[in-house]
Design a protein around this motif. Structure first.
Motif, PDB file in Angstrom:
ATOM      1  N   PRO A   5       0.841  -1.205   0.000  1.00  0.00           N
ATOM      2  CA  PRO A   5       0.000   0.000   0.000  1.00  0.00           C
ATOM      3  C   PRO A   5       0.875   1.254   0.000  1.00  0.00           C
ATOM      4  N   LEU A   6       0.469   2.260  -0.743  1.00  0.00           N
ATOM      5  CA  LEU A   6       1.223   3.500  -0.834  1.00  0.00           C
ATOM      6  C   LEU A   6       1.475   4.118   0.542  1.00  0.00           C
ATOM      7  N   ALA A   7       0.573   3.905   1.481  1.00  0.00           N
ATOM      8  CA  ALA A   7       0.727   4.456   2.832  1.00  0.00           C
ATOM      9  C   ALA A   7       1.980   3.930   3.533  1.00  0.00           C
ATOM     10  N   TYR A   8       2.522   2.810   3.076  1.00  0.00           N
ATOM     11  CA  TYR A   8       3.708   2.223   3.697  1.00  0.00           C
ATOM     12  C   TYR A   8       4.976   2.424   2.868  1.00  0.00           C
ATOM     13  N   VAL A   9       4.893   3.193   1.801  1.00  0.00           N
ATOM     14  CA  VAL A   9       6.050   3.383   0.919  1.00  0.00           C
ATOM     15  C   VAL A   9       6.753   4.694   1.255  1.00  0.00           C
ATOM     16  N   GLN A  10       8.062   4.620   1.427  1.00  0.00           N
ATOM     17  CA  GLN A  10       8.890   5.793   1.703  1.00  0.00           C
ATOM     18  C   GLN A  10       9.973   5.880   0.643  1.00  0.00           C
ATOM     19  N   SER A  11      10.372   7.085   0.330  1.00  0.00           N
ATOM     20  CA  SER A  11      11.539   7.258  -0.534  1.00  0.00           C
ATOM     21  C   SER A  11      12.314   8.478  -0.069  1.00  0.00           C
ATOM     22  N   SER A  76       9.357  -7.894  12.942  1.00  0.00           N
ATOM     23  CA  SER A  76       9.685  -7.469  14.304  1.00  0.00           C
ATOM     24  C   SER A  76      10.847  -6.479  14.341  1.00  0.00           C
ATOM     25  N   LEU A  77      11.554  -6.323  13.214  1.00  0.00           N
ATOM     26  CA  LEU A  77      12.689  -5.402  13.163  1.00  0.00           C
ATOM     27  C   LEU A  77      12.352  -4.086  12.475  1.00  0.00           C
ATOM     28  N   TRP A  78      11.058  -3.838  12.223  1.00  0.00           N
ATOM     29  CA  TRP A  78      10.636  -2.599  11.576  1.00  0.00           C
ATOM     30  C   TRP A  78       9.584  -1.935  12.460  1.00  0.00           C
ATOM     31  N   GLY A  79       9.911  -0.752  12.988  1.00  0.00           N
ATOM     32  CA  GLY A  79       8.997  -0.052  13.869  1.00  0.00           C
ATOM     33  C   GLY A  79       8.183   0.997  13.139  1.00  0.00           C
ATOM     34  N   TRP A  80       6.977   1.203  13.628  1.00  0.00           N
ATOM     35  CA  TRP A  80       6.075   2.228  13.063  1.00  0.00           C
ATOM     36  C   TRP A  80       4.948   2.491  14.038  1.00  0.00           C
ATOM     37  N   ASP A  81       4.605   3.729  14.230  1.00  0.00           N
ATOM     38  CA  ASP A  81       3.455   4.139  15.039  1.00  0.00           C
ATOM     39  C   ASP A  81       3.510   3.553  16.452  1.00  0.00           C
ATOM     40  N   GLY A  82       4.688   3.538  17.032  1.00  0.00           N
ATOM     41  CA  GLY A  82       4.853   3.088  18.413  1.00  0.00           C
ATOM     42  C   GLY A  82       4.884   1.594  18.607  1.00  0.00           C
TER      43      GLY A  82
END
Length: 85
Positions: A5-11, A76-82
């Motif tokens: 989903p685009l909401a999870y894509v960063q560049s 488990s190695l990727w954090g997001w939104d606390g």
């Protein structure tokens, strides 16, 4: 290609001074693609083709001077939104 989903894509684009690739200081590109799942050998090959095909003409840099690192990250190695995924 990964179906994320685009909401999870960063560049992020960072222009680096003095990057040397294959012993030459001609312009080059280093790309890191990190994903929670989806980085199969077939998808990595497609992503490499798409990235090189898009960036090479856009930046006037030969695709042989574009290097891509793919990393499949455990949720488990990727954090997001606390929390983590």
């Amino acid at each position: 290609i990964l179906g994320k989903p685009l909401a999870y894509v960063q560049s992020m684009v960072v222009e680096a001074e003095g990057m040397v690739f294959a012993g030459e200081s001609d312009p080059s590109v280093f790309i890191e693609i990190k994903s929670i799942g989806g980085l199969s050998p077939e998808n990595c090959k497609k992503l490499s083709s798409e990235c090189c095909g898009a960036l090479s003409p856009l930046l006037s840099i030969p695709s042989k001077r574009i290097y891509i690192e793919f990393t499949d990250v455990k949720p488990s190695l990727w954090g997001w939104d606390g929390t983590t995924f």
